[in-house]
Each structure stands twice: as structure tokens, then as C-alpha cells.
Design a protein around this motif. Structure first.
Motif, PDB file in Angstrom:
ATOM      1  N   SER A 147       0.842  -1.205   0.000  1.00 58.08           N
ATOM      2  CA  SER A 147       0.000   0.000   0.000  1.00 58.08           C
ATOM      3  C   SER A 147       0.876   1.253   0.000  1.00 58.08           C
ATOM      4  N   ARG A 148       0.359   2.353  -0.616  1.00 54.17           N
ATOM      5  CA  ARG A 148       1.089   3.618  -0.668  1.00 54.17           C
ATOM      6  C   ARG A 148       0.425   4.678   0.193  1.00 54.17           C
ATOM      7  N   SER A 149      -0.620   4.290   0.955  1.00 53.72           N
ATOM      8  CA  SER A 149      -1.291   5.287   1.788  1.00 53.72           C
ATOM      9  C   SER A 149      -0.694   5.252   3.187  1.00 53.72           C
ATOM     10  N   PHE A 150       0.026   6.307   3.541  1.00 50.47           N
ATOM     11  CA  PHE A 150       0.661   6.360   4.852  1.00 50.47           C
ATOM     12  C   PHE A 150      -0.375   6.269   5.968  1.00 50.47           C
ATOM     13  N   GLU A 151      -1.484   6.961   5.800  1.00 47.34           N
ATOM     14  CA  GLU A 151      -2.510   6.969   6.840  1.00 47.34           C
ATOM     15  C   GLU A 151      -3.026   5.556   7.110  1.00 47.34           C
ATOM     16  N   SER A 152      -3.376   4.840   6.033  1.00 48.22           N
ATOM     17  CA  SER A 152      -3.870   3.480   6.206  1.00 48.22           C
ATOM     18  C   SER A 152      -2.817   2.578   6.816  1.00 48.22           C
ATOM     19  N   ASN A 153      -1.595   2.753   6.352  1.00 43.94           N
ATOM     20  CA  ASN A 153      -0.525   1.907   6.878  1.00 43.94           C
ATOM     21  C   ASN A 153      -0.346   2.071   8.374  1.00 43.94           C
ATOM     22  N   THR A 154      -0.409   3.301   8.856  1.00 46.56           N
ATOM     23  CA  THR A 154      -0.260   3.485  10.295  1.00 46.56           C
ATOM     24  C   THR A 154      -1.436   2.867  11.052  1.00 46.56           C
TER      25      THR A 154
ATOM     26  N   ILE B 210       6.039  -0.574  11.592  1.00 45.08           N
ATOM     27  CA  ILE B 210       5.650   0.823  11.813  1.00 45.08           C
ATOM     28  C   ILE B 210       6.786   1.753  11.389  1.00 45.08           C
ATOM     29  N   ILE B 211       8.003   1.427  11.818  1.00 47.85           N
ATOM     30  CA  ILE B 211       9.142   2.271  11.439  1.00 47.85           C
ATOM     31  C   ILE B 211       9.320   2.262   9.919  1.00 47.85           C
TER      32      ILE B 211
ATOM     33  N   VAL C 138       6.963   4.630   8.284  1.00 45.93           N
ATOM     34  CA  VAL C 138       7.368   6.027   8.389  1.00 45.93           C
ATOM     35  C   VAL C 138       8.540   6.321   7.455  1.00 45.93           C
TER      36      VAL C 138
ATOM     37  N   HIS D  16       7.178   6.744   4.003  1.00 48.04           N
ATOM     38  CA  HIS D  16       6.539   8.059   3.927  1.00 48.04           C
ATOM     39  C   HIS D  16       7.600   9.165   3.802  1.00 48.04           C
ATOM     40  N   TRP D  17       8.665   9.031   4.545  1.00 49.93           N
ATOM     41  CA  TRP D  17       9.730  10.028   4.565  1.00 49.93           C
ATOM     42  C   TRP D  17      10.450  10.052   3.220  1.00 49.93           C
TER      43      TRP D  17
ATOM     44  N   LEU E   4       8.330  11.919   0.924  1.00 48.28           N
ATOM     45  CA  LEU E   4       8.460  13.361   1.161  1.00 48.28           C
ATOM     46  C   LEU E   4       9.733  13.905   0.531  1.00 48.28           C
TER      47      LEU E   4
END
Lengths: 321, 321, 321, 321, 321
Positions: B223-230, B275-276, B279, B282-283, B286
Motif C-alpha cells: 500500500s502507498r497510503s501512509f494513513e492506512s498503513n499506520t 511501523i518504522i 514512516v 513516507h519520509w 516526502l
């Protein structure tokens, strides 16, 4: 003169008729259950133990004595050496009444409380029935003492209850046990109470909530928001875990799968599939395969509930039929 | 005349043959387990204690007495002073039968219930086997009283059960204990029951759900959705915590790591890594390094499951093989 | 003739030598711990109580009696009136052996079980050591009865164990207690067992998971998604609460802060700071101060872990050093 | 000759002086608390019961007997018929010492253990103080037996402790109870121990975490992301529920609101208001009233904490002052 | 001379008047409740058992004996054979006082403690009232022994309390039980205590929090963010599950639905509907039917609370009216 002589000849340690085995009719009557420990697989009940036997030495002429029955204390006359086989430690005796009729018939009535071990079969839990056994055993060889079933004195009180269970019926029968370490046979009397579990509380408190959770997890088939779908699906997973933990703490650690565990496993599998499905749908969207994504949505809307229903029908067929 | 004299000379406090040590053959027979407390590392069982010894002073001529065996009450004849060493407080005795054969052989049969301490090794939990010990000790010096194993009277009842465990087999052997504070040796008889835990409930209720949770956490690699992944990864963490707490409450606080704790630690480590990882991905996005981000995704999809499998194989090898 | 007269003059209620205080050497030997209740701050152990004293009235000539020691039952000879001071209700006595040597030395050996109260200092929990006290007291005035320490009969069995604790060593010493309400002094014998808690289970099951949770919460310093950050930070909070509740249920309600509570409070504070930090970062972004927001991120990445480490070092210094 | 006559005239069932009521001075001395059950509102303690009375019939001349005091066993002399009124079943007696002085003063010292019922007022929980009562009653009419307070023998041991409570002080006084069903008055002796709860553990484990949660929920006043706000606010709600459940399981079901329940209710109300506030803000944004939305944010930032503080001050004033 | 003869003719095993049934007036007086176990449906109380009957054989002339009443020990005179029917095992007797008046009236006062079984009807839980029964039974045939109600000696102590319940009032009446297995009738005395549950703790700790949760879930009718709506709705679900689990652990597994379970089921249904509603709204938005979506929002805002209220009114009507 004669009476005193008779008394001196009465030997309390001797059975009524040493030439033949003494026959003792046994009746067990349930007054009430005290506790029921599912984890330790034991139950505590209090009831009456009725014993009836013939002791010609105690026969008397009612016209002489002006009474129709004589009352004795325990220790004054011979009584059969009888114990419970599957009891934890010793039974507590509230009281014992001993009455002899003119023909020498001795009636023994004891109110007792005991904690009994009883292995349970929980495969159909919470739709299970259990057979609670109370086994009376003679400590004397079956050549000397034979236990018979006294059906007129066997039963369960109408107002007896066991929290969480319906008391259905009972059986009682004598049998002979061959000792595994001693070269002796012992006469036994088996009293069985059949009970069936009230499954309604499990339907309201486990099955129905889990069913709601599963339905909630299926809403992802209509939604296109990946974020919302993951929230819904993972909340379903956490909820299912909560119910799993509640069920685990109620059941002993049996070697086999129970019905309720089977159902929870199916729920786990379906919720995990829904989470994976959600990610697949998201991945298809990323890969610009939105058409396929919409198509599998349309299929899942009826396929997943159908497969879930079939799984449960198979589960019910395997465990309950 | 002679009989009464013999009786007066019988001293109950004196061993049968004061010149030689008295040999007592001991048999312990398990009727059933009552409770088993994992946290306190103790178990309660009820069983038979069989003792057999020779007391020539009680020998009699069966043709004279017209019986083949005599029955005594406790306190009427000498009995060996025998206790359980690893018992909590005192055993409860349901009944004792004492029978003497013409040649002076005394048979002692006692039904007892006792709570015994038994240290457990839980390293392989829930795939562990335990050895439950019941140690019979003589209170008299081993110069006076020697315990022997009576294998014919030692065993476990076929219908004995212990909730959550399979009763495998038993051993029994005598031994001598050197007192640490008294200058004496005591004869002991050790009765060991081997049991193995039913690990199936732990597979359904802990390992399988945790395995589902781990698989769910791996969906973030697709998945590429950071929100869902968290959401997915943190829900996995909360779920793993729930199972950790359930396991903690079942086990005593042992100094070593158990297998199940090892597995849960691995699950923790992998979920935290996920989890790491999320992030980091996601980073990277960014920082406009989407190519790298996609690349590590493609690697993680097979690498993380592989490393997880290897970790578990190592865990199994270290604990169970 | 003389012997019978001597027996008639022996008064069981009278001390051996009424002119001088009777000296009783006391030994307490731990066989095993039964239970340990952290919440009620009490423990149950079973052990031996050894008493040795001189009673010249019982001295005998071994050549006359043909035995080297005489055995008595309790109630036949004078025994010191000795109890446990810090016991809950009464000790259970499994058996008592009484042996007199030719010189009048009386050996008293009792196997007992008792539940003892013992206030605990849990400040260093779970890295705490406890001193479990068993206090033997004479009911007679110390002018009459003096307790001495019999070190040869004091100890702990090698295979004694206490679930969750390591048994380290023991001390034993006599002392005199001045009664607060009676104008009397009583002789006491104090037996102390030093135990240290197995802290490993707390490291695996509380500290390590909480440490993982804290690390997870720090991932927000690398992420720019406010939504994800709140999910991570609030999940951390919920997880920390779960561990707090587990710890609360294990500990008695003591007036002071324990080490583990201190650690959990630090974790709480840091997670709440992370949540507030997240909102601040989001607010800075809203206020178009993205530069500042990025800058505090870069600082927090090393500052927060550093402050957390320092906090824990201070905690360890304050509680454990 | 005279002595034997005196003995025959001593009637154990008769009070020392049948013409006047017998006065018995009572002292109760707390050794230690054993358990304290908040849910059942009962406590178990062990202590000394001291009784002192005059029995002229037992007076003796110390110069004749060569002893300064005589010791008796229970059952040898008359003792007052005294019980505990608010005990569950019967007290356990560890031992009784009976000593008579030359002037006929009888000293009775008993070590006892008992489980006592004591209704508690938990309104100020966990800042509450409790008064634990032990009521000694005479079974004989107050015309015959009068209980007096013996302050010199009443007290609490310095090293007595009760887990979770500070033992403050005690009172003791005699009183007369008029029987509700019998036409008799009974003399009573009331012994009260005042204890105050250690509230610190509740501050660290309930109030402080809930306070952190409330502060976290207020971060929504600075954030404009509806999604994050709902995550923060609902997590706060779930956390508050966890603490509510912990508190519920510690307290008995009393008819009135306790302080801690009041605080939790305030927390609930504020978190729910925050959730509703969040939705209102979102709705205002949707309705293009962003100015108003920003304005209420600015107000809420100081108003909500202020109202929360005031609510708590009112709560404290109502419950604790 | 005559007195000693009278004594020899007094037969303790014989009823006062063998020609007529002996009438025994029974009074039961509650001192206090000890425990109350909702799961096992049993309670433990301690109280007085008062019995009064006529025994002409014990009548005496007060002027001759110089006392107004005689005191006896148990076992010295005939006492009726009376037990509790619905007790678990045997009652504990703290003490028994026996007093005979000049006219032969015997007063029997016993302080007892007993654990009694009592089936409960929990349909209205937590707004339920219970009737706790203590049934006194004669072991003798009702032809011989008749129990009467002694209302002057029946009651409840003013300071009796039962944690979580209000003690309302009591009834007491005699009745005759026809034995199901013996051809005999037994006289019984039924003592009933009516108690009503304190429902306030359930309102604060279950109903009010669930009500807050429901209101929170309704905020989705004002919000257009699908992500936030799912967070709010699923958090509500998880919260409701937490309360369901708390309630499940307090109640026995009864066959019928209780009021509180009904309420929780309604809450479940409404929260699940809200989740489905949320998805439907999202789906309408996807399908470009925003107008319809806004319209159903406007309807739901008043319809759902209305239907919820009606559901609860129906629930209350069905269970509580």
C-alpha cells in the motif's frame, strides 16, 4: 434376660448374613447443586443418600415394643462401608437417620455434600450437554456386598437448579468394577444427571456481536476510501480479539477444537481476508486498474457473505449435527 | 489363655522386629487430579496409598479362626510412621483399611487427598512436559524403616484426567535422603507422573491469531497510503499487546524466557519494524525518493516474511529441539 | 519402686528447673513455600520447628533401659509454650516428634504450616528484595523462658522454591520484646529469609513492550502527515494504558511511588508530549511556518530520545542505586 | 481437708457474686490485619482479647502457696460468656492464658482471629477514612454482666499494617444494646480503629493518566484537521472507559456517587463535548463559516480548561470539604 | 428422693408429649449478611435461630429452686431435630443458649452462619428485586413435629447490610412439604428477605457512558468526512463491546434476556446501523448523489434519536413495567 443376651451376641462389625452377600439398595437424590467449576471440570452438590438392607438380627415384634419402627444412632448397628469413588477428598455429612422396621429392614438416610470430578466433552460448546456422574462404591469385595439400584429413592428435587444449565433427567444403575491393582471386584452404583447448557447468553453476548462485527467489516465492499476501509477492518479485528479472549477465559484447555472456537477462527479468517482485500483494492487503484477493482467489489458483495454462510453451515454440520 | 497373654505382650509402639530394619513396600495409585495451579506451581490429587509389611506377631492359624484374613482398625496394631515430604500442610484421609493375612503380612490401604508442591520447567511452554512428584518419606531413621517400591500396587486410574494435560506415564522408585540439619538418613519413595500439556488451545487462541495479525501488518508493503498503513500497523501492535497480557496472566513469573514469550517478542519486534518501515517509506516519498521507496517495498514483500520465518525456526530450534 | 515414685513426682505443668530460666534453643528450617500473596502482603510456608532444652528430670541410664533415647508423645512431658507472633490465626501441625537423650536433653521436631504477615517495601519493584520474617515467641515471661538460636538446625531446604522469587539466604537471631500493654518482657526468635524478585518477566512483558511503544511514538518526528501522527501517538497512549492497568493489578496500594510506576509515568508524559508536539507541528504548518516546523522536527529527533534516556537514568539513580 | 471442701463448693457455672452484676474490664489489642475485602466490606484481624474480673472465691494466700499467681486452664474456673457481635461465624482462638492473683483478680488473655463485617462510607473514595468496628458483646443480661473499658490493655501494635491504608488511631468504649426481639439489654464493648486510605496510588494510576488524556483531547482546539481531531478525541474516550472499568471493579456497588466516579463522569462529559465540538467545527467549515470556526477555537482554548477546572473545584468542594 | 426419680425417668430421645405432635415456634433473625455470590446464586448470612416449645417434664417450682429460669447445655434435654433445607452443607453454630421457664416453656437461641442457595430472577437487572429464602425444616414427620411462626422473634437487625442491595422487608410463614421420594410430610418454616438492587452504580458506570457513546456516534449525521465518520463509529463499537464484556462477567448465564443485555443489544444495533449508514452516505457521494446524501442526513438527525428513544421505551415497557 433374653434381650440382654441377644444384645451381647450382636456384633456390629459383622454383616447381617455372613453366608450370603449383603444386598444394599442405593438411592441418590439431588437436593441442589452448590457450585460448578468449568475450568477444573468438577461440581459440588448436596443430596440424600438412601440405603436399604435386611438385618434379621434387628427384627422385632411391634406388638411387644409398642412402636412401629426403631431409631438407632450411627455406630450402634452394622452399616455398609460405602464411599463415593469420584469425590474430591471426603463427603460432608449433615445428618444421618437410621430406622429399622419390624421385619429387620434398615432404612439409612444421609444428607451429604461433596465435590465431584467429572470430565466434560466441550466439543459442542456452548450447545453442549453434559453427564454429571456420582459413583457410589462399596469398600468391601463384591462377594460380600452388592449394591442395587433403588429407583423409588432416586431422583432430583423439582426446585434444584444449576446456574447456566438446564437439569434434564437422570439415570441410575449398578455395575461391577474390576480393580486395576487389587485382585478384587467392587460393586458400584452410578447416578448420572444429564444437563444442557443455556446457550442463549452466548448468542447475545458472543455470536450476535461477532455477527454484527463481520457485517460491519463487509461495508468495505461498497466504499472506495482506503483509509476508512482500514479503520473499519482493523477495528473489526480488535473487536473479534476481545471476544476471543473472553471465550478463552471461560473454557478449560481441552485438546480439541470447540464449536465456539471454530466460529471465532472463521471470523478471524474472514476479517483478515477483508483487510487483505482492502489492500488489494487499493493496490489495483494505484496500478490504474480501477475497472478490475470495481468488478471485484461487485463480486465480493455477494460472494463473501455467501462463503461465510457456507463456512458456518459446514461448521454447524461438523460440530452440532 | 495363651491368646490373651500374647495380646498383652503385643506393644503397639514397637516395630515388628526390632533387630532388623522393617521393610515397607509402598504403592501410590492416582485416582484423580483435583486441581492444578500453574501460578503457585502446585497440584492436588487424590489416590490410594498402599503399604505392605511383615508383622510376625500378628500371624494366626486360619483353620483355628475360621477366617482367611483379619481386619483391624488404625491404632490397634503398629503401623509405620509415613508422611508426604512435598505436601502443603497435611493429607486428608478419606478412609484406611487394614488387613492381616495368616502369615503376618499386613496390607494397609488408604485413600488420601493432598496438595503437593512441584517446581515446573516452563521453558518450552506451551509445548512443555512436566514431572509431578509425590514423595513419601519415613519419619523414622533408615536404620529402622526402609521403604521399597511395590510396583504391583502403583499406577494411575484409566479414567483419571487433568484439565489441560495428557497423563502420559509414571515412574516410582525408593531412595535415601540425607538430612541437611539432622545427622540422620531417611528412606523415601518417589512417585512421578509425567504429563504433557495440550498445546492445541494455545495454537488456536494465541499463535494463529498472532500469525494473522503479523500477516495483516505485512499488507503495508503493497500500500502507498501512509494513513492506512499506520492504522493497520498500530492496530496490529494493540492486538499483540492484548495477547501478551493474556499470556502473562497464565504463566508464573519464571526467571527464564518461555517459548511463547519468545514468539510474542518476535511479533513485537516485527510489528514495530513495520511501523518504522511505514514512516521511512513516507519520509522517502516526502524527500522525493519515490523510486527507492517502491524498491524497498518490492524487497520487503519477500524479505520480511522470510526473516520472520527464519526467526521462528531459530526460536523453535532453540526452545523445542 | 523408685522409678514409679519419680514418675509420680514429675509434674508436666512445671518447668525443668524452676529456679533458673529455662533455655530453649530454637531452629526453624524452611521445607517449602506454599503461597505468596503480594496484594495482602503475606506468605504461607511449611517447615520444621526444632526445639532443644534440658530436662534433668527425664535423664536416664542408657545401660539400664537398653535404649539410647526415649520417645514421648506430646502431653506426656513438659514442653515450652511457644507460638508464632506474626502468624495469621494458628499454625497447622503435621506431626511432632519428641526424643529424650540419657543426659536429659529433649529434642522437639515439629512440621508446621503457617500463613505469615510481612510488610513489604516495593519501592524498587520489580528489582526489589524482600525480607520474610517468621517470629517465634515465648508465651511465658522472659524471666522463665529464654529462646536461643540453634544455628545447626536452622536453614532452608535446597529444593525449596518460591514462584517468581530467588531464595538468597537467611538470618536467625534471638531478641527480647517489651510488651506494649503488659508489664512483661518476652523472649523472641526471629528467622528471616531474604528473597529477590525475578525481574526478567517484567523486562520482557512490561519494560520492553513499553520501550517499543515509545520508539514507535518517536516516528512522528520524521513524518509530515498529521493524520498518521495522531494515529501513532494515540495508539501508543492506549497501549501504555493497557500496561499500566496490568501493573496496577499486580501491586498492593502502597503509599509511595514504585520504580515501575515511575517508569510508566515517564512513558505517559513523553507520549502526551508527542501528541501535543504533533498538534504544534500541524498548527505551525497551518500558520505557514513550515520552516520552523521542519526545524523543531530535526531537533526533536535527537533531543526527545536524549531527554527520555536522562529521565530514566535519573529514575534508576533515585530508585535503584 | 478444708481445701478439698472449698473445691467442692466452687461451682464453675456460677458467677463470682450472684447478688451483684459481675464487672468485666475488656481490652482489645490489634496485633495485625490479615485481609481486607472492599467488595464484601469486611476485614480479618488477629489480636488479643484481655478480660479482667474479680472472683473472690479464687483468692489465695501467697505466703502459703509460695507462688505469686496461679495459672488455670479454660474450663477449670468460671469465665464470662463473651462473643463478638459483628463477626462472621466464630472467632478462631490461638491460645488462652488464665492467671489469678492473690486478691482474686482474674486475668484472661486470648489471641484470636476473626472476620468482621463493617459497612463503609465510600463517598470520598479514594480520599476516604474508615472506622473499623469490633464489637464485643456479653451473652448474659446486663443485669448479670457489665462490660467496662480497660484502656491500659487496649491498643494497636506499632508494627501492625493494613495494605493500602494508614492506621491512624483507635477508640474504645462500653455501651448497652437493647435487643430488638428479646426483652433484654446486653452490655457491649466497642473497639474502633480509624484508618485512612493511601490515595497516592490512585493519583498516579487514575487521576494523573485521566488528566493527561483530558489535556490531549484539548489539542483539537489548535488543529484544523477533522480526521486527526476525531482520532484524538475518540482515543481519549476509549482510554477514559478503560480507567472507568478499572475503578468499577475495585469498588462495591454503593447507592451513592463516589468522588472518583464523579471525576470520571466529568471526564466523560468533557471528552464527549470535545467530540461534538470537533464535528461542529467541521460542519462550520463545510457551511463556509470558517471565521466563526476559528473564533470558537480561540474561545475554547481557554474556556474549556477553565470550565473543567471549575467543575473539579465544585466536585472537590461537594465531596471532600 | 422424688427429684432423682423424675430425672431417671426423663428420656432425652423422647418428645415432651408422645401422644400429640410437638409444636415448635420458630423465629429467624438476620444479624448480617456475610457474602453474596451472584454467579453461583447463593448468599451467606449469620443470624439467630429462636425455637420455643413446651416440655412439661422440665417444669419446676420457682419458689423451691430460688431461680426464675433454669439453664441447660445442649445434650442435656430433648431438642427438636431441625435443619436448614436450602443450605450448602452444614450450618456453623457459634453458640446455643437453652433456658427453661417454670411452666416448662423451653427457649432455644442459636447464633448460626450458613451458605444458602437461592435461584434469582435477573430479567429486570439491574432494576431487580430478589427474595432470599431460608427454609427451616423438621427432620421428623409432621405428625410428630409441627413448626409454627414466631413473629415476635423474627426480623432483621437494623444495622444489617448487604453490599450493593437495599434490605427492604421480610416475611415468615410455616408450610408443609410433601416428600417426593419418601411417603412422609415434613413441616417447614420459610423466612424470606426482600432486597432490591442499588441500580445507581449501573447508571453511572454502564448506562450513562453507553448513552454518551451513542450520542457521539450520531455526530456522523452532521459530518461529511467519511474517514472521520468511520473512526467515530468504530470507536463507539469498540467502547460498547468493552461495556458488554464488563456486564457479562457480572451476571450468571441465565436462559433469558436481561434488561441490561437488551439495552446493550439495542446499542449494538444502532452503532452498526450508523456504520452502515456512513458507508451508504459515502457510496451516494461516490455515485454523485450528493443531494440524496444530504437529504438522508437531515432526516437521520432527528429520526435515529427518535427511533432509539422509542426502542428504549419499548424495552423499559417490556422489562420493567
Amino acid at each position: 434376660q433374653e434381650v440382654s443376651q441377644q444384645e451381647t451376641t450382636y456384633q456390629i462389625s459383622q454383616r447381617p448374613d455372613t453366608d450370603n452377600p449383603t444386598e444394599v439398595a442405593v438411592g441418590v437424590y439431588l437436593i441442589d447443586f452448590d457450585t460448578f467449576d468449568e475450568i477444573d471440570e468438577s461440581f459440588k452438590l448436596n443430596g440424600y443418600l438412601f440405603l436399604t438392607w435386611q438385618d434379621q438380627r434387628l427384627a422385632f415384634n411391634p406388638s411387644q415394643t409398642a412402636v412401629n419402627s426403631k431409631t438407632y444412632n450411627i455406630g450402634e448397628i452394622w452399616t455398609p462401608n460405602i464411599k463415593f469413588l469420584n469425590i474430591e477428598s471426603v463427603r460432608e455429612t449433615a445428618y444421618i437417620l437410621l430406622k429399622v422396621e419390624p421385619d429387620g429392614t434398615v432404612y439409612y438416610k444421609e444428607r451429604f455434600t461433596g465435590q465431584f470430578n467429572s470430565e466434560m466433552n466441550l466439543q459442542r460448546f456452548p450447545f453442549d450437554r453434559q453427564r454429571l456422574r456420582v459413583i457410589v462404591e462399596s469398600l468391601d469385595n463384591s462377594k460380600n456386598l452388592v449394591l442395587l439400584a433403588d429407583n423409588s429413592k432416586t431422583g432430583t428435587a423439582k426446585d434444584a437448579f444449576l446456574t447456566g444449565w438446564r437439569i434434564r433427567d437422570f439415570q441410575a444403575f449398578p455395575r461391577v468394577r474390576v480393580s486395576e491393582v487389587e485382585e478384587e471386584n467392587f460393586s458400584e452404583y452410578v447416578y448420572e444427571i444429564n444437563i444442557s447448557r443455556y446457550h442463549n447468553p452466548y448468542i447475545w453476548n458472543v455470536f450476535l456481536p461477532l455477527f454484527f462485527i463481520i457485517i460491519v467489516s463487509w461495508t468495505v465492499f461498497w466504499s472506495r476510501s482506503f483509509e476508512s476501509n482500514t479503520v473499519i477492518a482493523t477495528s473489526s479485528l480488535v473487536s473479534a480479539i476481545a471476544f476471543n479472549i473472553v471465550v478463552v477465559e471461560e473454557l478449560p484447555k481441552v485438546a480439541y477444537l470447540t464449536f465456539i472456537n471454530g466460529f471465532i477462527l472463521i471470523v478471524y479468517v474472514f476479517i483478515c481476508l477483508v483487510i487483505i482485500y482492502t489492500v488489494v483494492k487499493h493496490w489495483l487503484d494505484l496500478e490504474k486498474k480501477k475497472e478490475l477493482s470495481l468488478k471485484i467489489d461487485r463480486t465480493a458483495r455477494w460472494l463473501v457473505p455467501a462463503v461465510f454462510s457456507v463456512s458456518n453451515i459446514i461448521l454447524i454440520a461438523a460440530f452440532l449435527l
